[in-house]
Design a protein around this motif. Structure first.
Motif, short mmCIF file in Angstrom:
data_model
loop_
_atom_site.label_atom_id
_atom_site.label_comp_id
_atom_site.label_asym_id
_atom_site.label_seq_id
_atom_site.Cartn_x
_atom_site.Cartn_y
_atom_site.Cartn_z
N GLU A 196 0.82 -1.21 0.00
CA GLU A 196 0.00 0.00 0.00
C GLU A 196 0.85 1.27 0.00
O GLU A 196 0.45 2.28 -0.57
N PHE A 197 2.02 1.22 0.62
CA PHE A 197 2.87 2.41 0.63
C PHE A 197 3.41 2.71 -0.77
O PHE A 197 3.55 3.87 -1.15
N ASN A 198 3.69 1.67 -1.52
CA ASN A 198 4.12 1.88 -2.90
C ASN A 198 2.98 2.45 -3.73
O ASN A 198 3.18 3.37 -4.54
N GLY A 202 3.93 6.37 -2.79
CA GLY A 202 5.13 6.44 -3.61
C GLY A 202 6.40 6.02 -2.89
O GLY A 202 7.50 6.42 -3.26
N ILE A 203 6.25 5.18 -1.84
CA ILE A 203 7.41 4.71 -1.08
C ILE A 203 7.63 3.24 -1.43
O ILE A 203 6.85 2.37 -1.03
N ASN A 204 8.69 2.97 -2.18
CA ASN A 204 8.91 1.63 -2.71
C ASN A 204 9.42 0.66 -1.65
O ASN A 204 9.06 -0.51 -1.63
N LYS A 205 10.28 1.15 -0.76
CA LYS A 205 10.86 0.30 0.28
C LYS A 205 10.67 1.00 1.62
O LYS A 205 11.54 1.72 2.10
N MET A 330 -3.66 10.54 -1.82
CA MET A 330 -3.51 9.11 -2.09
C MET A 330 -4.03 8.75 -3.47
O MET A 330 -3.45 7.91 -4.17
N SER A 331 -5.13 9.39 -3.89
CA SER A 331 -5.69 9.10 -5.21
C SER A 331 -4.76 9.60 -6.31
O SER A 331 -4.67 8.99 -7.38
N LEU A 332 -4.05 10.70 -6.06
CA LEU A 332 -3.08 11.18 -7.04
C LEU A 332 -1.97 10.15 -7.24
O LEU A 332 -1.59 9.84 -8.37
N PHE A 333 -1.44 9.61 -6.15
CA PHE A 333 -0.39 8.60 -6.26
C PHE A 333 -0.91 7.35 -6.97
O PHE A 333 -0.25 6.79 -7.84
N LYS A 334 -2.12 6.93 -6.61
CA LYS A 334 -2.66 5.70 -7.18
C LYS A 334 -2.92 5.84 -8.67
O LYS A 334 -2.60 4.94 -9.46
#
Length: 338
Positions: A196-198, A202-205, A330-334
């Motif tokens: 979910e963070f990715n 936008g947090i991959n790790k 969050m919707s922008l990232f998704k």
């Protein structure tokens, strides 16, 4: 609708609560943002009464196009109307209106899944009142998990600008917490956070801190065995197999110090108050409750129904405003990868 414009649905919450009041205050505050478009699913009379309470002259616009929202109007309170079965007296909840509360939440989910809407924000409900009407869930989190189709591992995350926390267990007595904490629960929570963070931040790790259950994180077994037998084995397995950075177990009495908070993106806590106390201490009015691990974006103010102040025009809308803004981000990232 432009890539930066997002429709955010807002549920009614308990009709006898502060929900309608803070909704009007929040929407009026957010009118300056043309990209963030809110639609409330509630009863028109509730909204009109709340307008009178807060002395608002914002116009209502009824939405009929539930797919593309082509009839949305700027500078209005856009509303999808619902009937309410019984009279509403602010500050005096009536379990017989629980069907209205559930209908509003379920309508948000249904419309979100069949329209261009991007996210939903839920106003506060009272679990005790809902239980009297046969609502067999502990709250929004597990109810939304039950209506989610593809993803069924809902977890609660609390968010402020300075801190994110995830309670591993939620609304259970403290004496039951040690029995509920398992290696699988910790690992599944970590996996959900990674995914979910990715997707949403936008947090991959992600950098994840995990608190201990016992004072001083058990002190090598002198003050409890859960760290050695459950928490540490889960951390070691996650470090070996999962794409994240892990710290822990860390004693909860030091995990939330300013210098420590810079070292992680989210803290997994063992129980409700361990996660909620630092959030509300750091920023009482702007905390946001986020549900991760379901098919859709859902945020909520991190406060209750406020029956004791309902109808007094003193309810603070900041947490609802923060919830709407976070749902938008969050919707922008998704959808856009921003």
């Amino acid at each position: 609708m432009g890539s930066l414009q997002k429709i955010i649905l807002i549920s009614a919450g308990d009709p006898a609560s502060i929900a309608s009041e803070i909704t009007i205050k929040a929407i009026q505050y957010l009118l300056v943002d043309n990209h963030l478009k809110t639609i409330v699913i509630s009863n028109p009379n509730l909204i009109e009464n709340a307008k009178t309470l807060v002395k608002s002259n914002i116009a209502l616009n009824v939405i009929e196009d539930l797919k593309n929202f082509s009839d949305f109007k700027n500078n209005c309170l856009n509303l999808i109307p619902l009937n309410i079965p019984h009279e509403v007296i602010l500050g005096k909840p009536n379990y017989q209106n629980s069907s209205f509360v559930i209908n509003s939440i379920q309508s948000c989910v249904n419309i979100l899944n069949s329209s261009i809407a991007s996210a939903m924000v839920t106003n506060p409900i009272n679990k005790n009142i809902m239980h009297k009407a046969g609502f067999n869930f502990d709250g929004h989190t597990d109810y939304l998990e039950s209506v989610s189709v593809l993803k069924k591992k809902a977890i609660m995350m609390l968010v402020t600008k300075e801190l994110r926390t995830v309670p591993l267990t939620i609304h259970v007595p403290l004496k039951k917490v040690p029995l509920l904490i398992t290696k699988d629960l910790i690992l599944n929570t970590i996996k959900t956070i990674i995914n979910e963070f990715n997707l949403y931040f936008g947090i991959n790790k992600p950098r994840i801190l995990i608190t201990g259950l016992n004072p001083h994180a058990g002190e090598n077994g002198d003050i409890g065995l859960e760290e050695n037998e459950i928490i540490i084995p889960a951390i070691l397995e996650a470090k070996k197999n999962l794409n994240c950075s892990l710290i822990g177990p860390v004693s909860a009495d030091s995990a939330f110090a300013p210098s420590f908070r810079k070292q992680y993106d989210v803290a997994i806590c063992m129980y409700h108050d361990q996660a909620l106390i630092p959030i509300k201490t750091i920023d009482f009015h702007n905390g946001v409750n986020v549900t991760l691990g379901i098919d859709f974006i859902r945020t909520s103010p991190d406060h209750g129904t406020g029956f004791d102040i309902a109808g007094k025009n003193i309810a603070n809308p900041e947490s609802l405003i923060a919830s709407i803004k976070l749902a938008y981000e969050m919707s922008l990232f998704k959808e856009n990868g921003l």
